[in-house]
Scaffold this motif. Structure first.
Motif, PDB file in Angstrom:
ATOM      1  N   VAL A 256      -2.802  -0.764  23.519  1.00 32.11           N
ATOM      2  CA  VAL A 256      -1.810   0.000  22.760  1.00 32.11           C
ATOM      3  C   VAL A 256      -2.404   1.270  22.147  1.00 32.11           C
ATOM      4  O   VAL A 256      -1.687   2.066  21.552  1.00 32.11           O
ATOM      5  N   GLY A 257      -3.707   1.462  22.285  1.00 32.55           N
ATOM      6  CA  GLY A 257      -4.307   2.654  21.708  1.00 32.55           C
ATOM      7  C   GLY A 257      -5.818   2.612  21.770  1.00 32.55           C
ATOM      8  O   GLY A 257      -6.410   1.844  22.525  1.00 32.55           O
ATOM      9  N   LEU A 258      -6.434   3.454  20.945  1.00 35.78           N
ATOM     10  CA  LEU A 258      -7.892   3.581  20.932  1.00 35.78           C
ATOM     11  C   LEU A 258      -8.422   3.514  19.512  1.00 35.78           C
ATOM     12  O   LEU A 258      -7.770   3.972  18.563  1.00 35.78           O
ATOM     13  N   SER A 259      -9.627   2.977  19.396  1.00 34.27           N
ATOM     14  CA  SER A 259     -10.374   3.048  18.147  1.00 34.27           C
ATOM     15  C   SER A 259     -11.611   3.894  18.414  1.00 34.27           C
ATOM     16  O   SER A 259     -12.413   3.566  19.289  1.00 34.27           O
ATOM     17  N   VAL A 260     -11.749   4.990  17.670  1.00 30.95           N
ATOM     18  CA  VAL A 260     -12.863   5.914  17.890  1.00 30.95           C
ATOM     19  C   VAL A 260     -13.720   5.977  16.627  1.00 30.95           C
ATOM     20  O   VAL A 260     -13.228   6.285  15.537  1.00 30.95           O
ATOM     21  N   THR A 261     -14.985   5.653  16.781  1.00 28.78           N
ATOM     22  CA  THR A 261     -15.957   5.741  15.692  1.00 28.78           C
ATOM     23  C   THR A 261     -16.929   6.864  16.013  1.00 28.78           C
ATOM     24  O   THR A 261     -17.441   6.931  17.131  1.00 28.78           O
ATOM     25  N   PHE A 262     -17.179   7.738  15.048  1.00 33.14           N
ATOM     26  CA  PHE A 262     -18.090   8.835  15.341  1.00 33.14           C
ATOM     27  C   PHE A 262     -18.940   9.202  14.133  1.00 33.14           C
ATOM     28  O   PHE A 262     -18.611   8.880  12.989  1.00 33.14           O
ATOM     29  N   PHE A 263     -20.063   9.874  14.422  1.00 26.98           N
ATOM     30  CA  PHE A 263     -21.020  10.294  13.400  1.00 26.98           C
ATOM     31  C   PHE A 263     -21.415  11.746  13.658  1.00 26.98           C
ATOM     32  O   PHE A 263     -21.599  12.147  14.808  1.00 26.98           O
ATOM     33  N   ASP A 264     -21.543  12.509  12.592  1.00 26.25           N
ATOM     34  CA  ASP A 264     -22.078  13.865  12.693  1.00 26.25           C
ATOM     35  C   ASP A 264     -23.596  13.744  12.851  1.00 26.25           C
ATOM     36  O   ASP A 264     -24.280  13.192  11.985  1.00 26.25           O
ATOM     37  N   ILE A 265     -24.125  14.215  13.970  1.00 29.60           N
ATOM     38  CA  ILE A 265     -25.565  14.060  14.233  1.00 29.60           C
ATOM     39  C   ILE A 265     -26.319  15.387  14.097  1.00 29.60           C
ATOM     40  O   ILE A 265     -27.406  15.543  14.643  1.00 29.60           O
ATOM     41  N   THR A 266     -25.737  16.336  13.350  1.00 31.38           N
ATOM     42  CA  THR A 266     -26.394  17.626  13.151  1.00 31.38           C
ATOM     43  C   THR A 266     -27.784  17.459  12.555  1.00 31.38           C
ATOM     44  O   THR A 266     -28.766  18.031  13.055  1.00 31.38           O
ATOM     45  N   GLU A 267     -27.892  16.678  11.510  1.00 34.10           N
ATOM     46  CA  GLU A 267     -29.183  16.484  10.844  1.00 34.10           C
ATOM     47  C   GLU A 267     -30.161  15.770  11.765  1.00 34.10           C
ATOM     48  O   GLU A 267     -31.344  16.124  11.829  1.00 34.10           O
ATOM     49  N   ARG A 268     -29.666  14.769  12.496  1.00 35.00           N
ATOM     50  CA  ARG A 268     -30.543  14.035  13.411  1.00 35.00           C
ATOM     51  C   ARG A 268     -31.111  14.963  14.482  1.00 35.00           C
ATOM     52  O   ARG A 268     -32.313  14.926  14.786  1.00 35.00           O
ATOM     53  N   LEU A 269     -30.244  15.806  15.062  1.00 38.15           N
ATOM     54  CA  LEU A 269     -30.704  16.728  16.098  1.00 38.15           C
ATOM     55  C   LEU A 269     -31.708  17.723  15.542  1.00 38.15           C
ATOM     56  O   LEU A 269     -32.683  18.086  16.205  1.00 38.15           O
TER      57      LEU A 269
END
Length: 438
Positions: A256-269
């Motif tokens: 019925v849909g999507l679950s999207v989990t995300f992280f800003d990886i600017t600092e990691r990069l």
């Protein structure tokens, strides 16, 4: 005989016929998963005894019949299309989650792994299939999803950015972390908006539509997508790097849909880039270290070989540097090396490489020089730049010199030969200078 691995379970699959060895036959028949071999027209050629426990059929009922009889009608079209593509493209390995129908009419969810098999030219192509029942696990997951209040509290308190999307890619839920990263004051501002506006037009997230981004793939495949080098766009259009996980949301066994989990990886990069820089540069002078120098020398020689051009390698050893450390201390020696580095850079082009090899030794790579004399010209320029005195912070005046030797490509061979020739020439120059000084 073909070997298929499935979640730490190894099953021996039949390729053209089942071997007569009783031990192999027993292993095949009593494996915990359903193991079967299917022809291109969907006919079941071989199947093990697990089908009795998992789907209620006997082997005799199924061998020679169509595999399609085992599939839930809502999954039939999708699986047919997938198997047809496997035969057409000869895809070696595929996975799918679908429902199979028990003889009593109830459906069972199966995680299925498929291997394409063809023993040789003219041989009949077959599919070796391993199906594992994970119905109970799906039921537990469904029960967890139904605990919506508890789940929302958890999602709203986590530091991970999480959004839920419907089948059209529109946001139905966003937690505070997601709203913050995507440039909204409140999560409610995101509800009803399309996630596509936060995906770059090109690359890992093409706009939702005819060419959908990878983030939407689970709507069709039923399988999660994980990407650790993606990019999202903030509400103002600013791009930022993300790591994301996109998984299908099921209700009553339907996506019925999507679950999207995300992280800003600017600092990691940024940290990764700093670590890469530090691993390849001298911390004192900022020059390439020996590791990066060798990489650039090999690349430079390769370019010179392709272009049939001349490359020069200069090896430099500072004269009278050790007494500076002994008399004024290592801090003064460090400052002197930094000053020497600045002067060396004035003698070469931006495209050339100045590297600190270690201690008071430096190396310079000159690419695309027009003639051997250019290396002599640069060597003289380096000497002229080093000749003027250096001044310490205390006001002390220091005078040092340098010994330089060089080698040329292609005259002196490959990288190792260039290094030997340049090093030898440098020591000859130092030895000559010592003799001249008495």
């Amino acid at each position: 005989m073909k070997r298929v691995e499935s979640n730490n379970q190894t099953a021996t699959m039949v390729s053209t016929s089942m071997p007569g060895d009783a031990e192999c036959r027993g292993f095949f028949d009593h494996a915990p998963d359903i193991l079967l071999t299917v022809r291109e027209d969907g006919t079941i050629r071989e199947i093990n005894l697990s089908v009795v426990d998992l789907l209620g059929y006997s082997r005799e009922e199924l061998i020679g019949s169509s595999v399609w009889r085992l599939l839930h009608r809502d999954d039939l079209k999708r699986v047919r299309r997938m198997l047809a593509e496997i035969f057409q493209r000869e895809t070696p390995y595929s996975e799918i989650e679908c429902r199979k129908i028990h003889k009593n009419g109830k459906s069972r969810w199966m995680r299925t792994r498929i291997r394409y098999l063809r023993n040789g030219p003219g041989e009949e192509p077959l599919l070796n299939i391993v199906s594992r029942d994970f119905t109970e696990r799906r039921r537990a997951e469904s029960a967890l999803r139904d605990s919506e209040v508890q789940l929302r509290r958890l999602l709203e308190s986590t530091g991970a950015a999480i959004v839920a999307l419907d089948l059209d890619g529109r946001c139905t839920f966003a937690n505070p972390s997601a709203a913050d990263l995507l440039g909204y004051r409140d999560p409610s501002q995101m509800v009803g908006s399309s996630m596509s506006q936060h995906l770059p037009v090109n690359g890992t997230g093409s706009r939702h539509g005819e060419n959908r981004g990878r983030i939407y793939e689970p709507l069709d495949s039923g399988c999660g997508v994980c990407l650790d080098d993606g990019h999202f766009l903030r509400a103002g259009g600013e791009s930022f790097p993300v790591e994301y996980r996109s998984y299908p949301i099921f209700h009553d066994e339907t996506i019925v849909g999507l679950s999207v989990t995300f992280f800003d990886i600017t600092e990691r990069l940024s940290i990764q880039q700093q670590l890469v820089y530090l691993a390849k540069h001298d911390h004192l002078t900022g020059l390439p270290n020996r590791t990066l120098f060798m990489d650039r020398l090999e690349a430079g020689v390769a370019r010179a070989k392709r272009r049939e051009s001349i490359l020069a390698l200069l090896y430099i050893d500072l004269d009278r540097f050790k007494p500076v450390n002994d008399q004024y201390g290592h801090h003064a020696g460090d400052r002197l090396l930094q000053s020497v580095t600045k002067r060396f850079r004035l003698a070469v082009r931006e495209m050339d490489t100045v590297a600190r090899i270690g201690g008071d030794e430096f190396a310079i790579i000159l690419e695309d020089i027009s003639e051997a004399e250019d290396a002599t010209v640069v060597s003289k320029k380096l000497n002229d730049l080093i000749a003027p005195p250096f001044y310490l912070e205390s006001g002390e005046k220091l005078s040092i010199g340098m010994s330089v030797g060089y080698a040329l490509y292609p005259n002196h061979g490959d990288c190792e030969s260039l290094l030997r020739h340049a090093d030898s020439a440098m020591y000859q120059a130092k030895k000559k200078k010592c003799c001249e000084l008495g």
